[in-house]
Motif scaffolding. Sequence first.
Motif, PDB file in Angstrom:
ATOM      1  N   GLN A 273       0.819  -1.215   0.000  1.00 17.37           N
ATOM      2  CA  GLN A 273       0.000   0.000   0.000  1.00 17.37           C
ATOM      3  C   GLN A 273       0.850   1.262   0.000  1.00 17.37           C
ATOM      4  O   GLN A 273       0.319   2.360  -0.133  1.00 17.37           O
ATOM      5  N   GLN A 274       2.154   1.098   0.159  1.00 17.39           N
ATOM      6  CA  GLN A 274       3.135   2.186   0.166  1.00 17.39           C
ATOM      7  C   GLN A 274       2.919   3.104   1.368  1.00 17.39           C
ATOM      8  O   GLN A 274       3.480   2.852   2.415  1.00 17.39           O
ATOM      9  N   VAL A 275       2.107   4.145   1.249  1.00 18.21           N
ATOM     10  CA  VAL A 275       1.843   5.048   2.370  1.00 18.21           C
ATOM     11  C   VAL A 275       0.331   5.108   2.572  1.00 18.21           C
ATOM     12  O   VAL A 275      -0.394   5.613   1.715  1.00 18.21           O
ATOM     13  N   ALA A 276      -0.134   4.565   3.698  1.00 16.46           N
ATOM     14  CA  ALA A 276      -1.574   4.488   3.973  1.00 16.46           C
ATOM     15  C   ALA A 276      -1.936   5.515   5.044  1.00 16.46           C
ATOM     16  O   ALA A 276      -1.506   5.388   6.198  1.00 16.46           O
ATOM     17  N   PRO A 277      -2.711   6.536   4.708  1.00 15.72           N
ATOM     18  CA  PRO A 277      -3.062   7.566   5.681  1.00 15.72           C
ATOM     19  C   PRO A 277      -4.147   7.081   6.640  1.00 15.72           C
ATOM     20  O   PRO A 277      -5.078   6.376   6.249  1.00 15.72           O
ATOM     21  N   VAL A 278      -4.013   7.472   7.895  1.00 13.51           N
ATOM     22  CA  VAL A 278      -4.920   7.001   8.949  1.00 13.51           C
ATOM     23  C   VAL A 278      -6.095   7.965   9.107  1.00 13.51           C
ATOM     24  O   VAL A 278      -5.910   9.190   9.141  1.00 13.51           O
TER      25      VAL A 278
ATOM     26  N   GLU B 122       4.863  12.747  -4.408  1.00 15.50           N
ATOM     27  CA  GLU B 122       6.238  12.304  -4.664  1.00 15.50           C
ATOM     28  C   GLU B 122       6.295  10.805  -4.940  1.00 15.50           C
ATOM     29  O   GLU B 122       7.060  10.347  -5.806  1.00 15.50           O
ATOM     30  N   LEU B 123       5.461  10.030  -4.265  1.00 15.65           N
ATOM     31  CA  LEU B 123       5.407   8.599  -4.508  1.00 15.65           C
ATOM     32  C   LEU B 123       4.957   8.315  -5.939  1.00 15.65           C
ATOM     33  O   LEU B 123       5.566   7.489  -6.639  1.00 15.65           O
ATOM     34  N   VAL B 124       3.929   8.984  -6.386  1.00 18.53           N
ATOM     35  CA  VAL B 124       3.423   8.777  -7.756  1.00 18.53           C
ATOM     36  C   VAL B 124       4.511   9.146  -8.762  1.00 18.53           C
ATOM     37  O   VAL B 124       4.684   8.449  -9.765  1.00 18.53           O
TER      38      VAL B 124
END
Length: 272
Positions: A239-244, A266-268
Motif C-alpha cells: 500500500q506504500q503510504v496508507a493515511p490514517v 512524490e510517490l506517484v
Amino acid sequence: MWYWHNGQLTERDNVNISVEDHGFLYGMGLFETFRTYHAIPFLFDAHWERLMRSLDELWIDFPYTKKEIEMAIQHLCRQNESPDLYIRLNVSAGVAPLGLYAGRYETPNVTLIAKPLSSEVVPQEKRVEPIPFPRSRPEAAFRLKSHHYMNNILGKRALQDPDAEGLFADEQGCIVEGLVSNIFWIGSDNVLYTTPLSSGALAGVTRQWLIDCFSVVERSVTFDELNDAKEIWMTNSIQQVAPVTHYRNLRYPGKDGERFKEVWAELVRSIG
C-alpha cells in the motif's frame, strides 16, 4: 495463478516443499514482499539488499543472481497476464538434519508467490488501534522479515476492529510498529516522525524511501502521546503510504492531510 519455484514457472497447486525443510520445522526462512507496476518491481534494489543482509545473518546461501530474479518476475507477470502483481519472494532454508542445525543452508527453496493487484495507484486509508500485549523482540541483531509471525497473528486476533491495522508497543509502552507496517506521524510541532529501529521495528523499504525523500526525525512515542498527532501514516511495500482516518476514538484527516498529499505526489512521481 502461476508461481516461480526453484527456477521454474509452476502452477500454484504443483508447488511442493519437503516437510523436513527447516523453514517449516524451525522457522528458518525469510521473505520480501513487494509489488510490480507495469511489470517492474518497485524499489527492488532496496528489497534485494535487505534480503541479502538477512540471508547472511541466517547462514542461508542464495542460488540466484539479482538479474535472474528480476527476469523471473518478468516471466511471472507475463505468464499470469498481469503487469501489476503482489509478489512474495520466499526463501525457505531447505532440508537439513533434524534438530538444531548449526551449519550453512546450501540448497534453500526459493519461491515467487504472486496474486494480481489493481493497476490503479490510489491511497488506501486505514484505521489503527493499539494491540494489548508487547511486540516480540527481534530474533537477531536486527528485525528480520522472517517466517516467525506468531506475534503478528496473535496481535491480529486481538483487534476489536478486524479490518484495522494494529499497533505494537514494547514492554515500556513505546510504539514499535504496526502488524505489517511502519508508522509515521506529524507532531504538534509540524515535524514528521517515525519510531527508531532500535525499538525493534523492521527496517521497512517504504520507510527508508520516505526518510530519503523527506526530513524525518526518529523518536519514541507512547500510545497516549500519539493522540496529539496531526496526521498518522502507515507504510509498507504493497500500500506504500496508507493515511490514517481513525486512531482510538479520534479522527485524522487520512488522504486529505496536507503533508500526506505532498508525500503521495512524490510517490506517484517515483513510480513513474
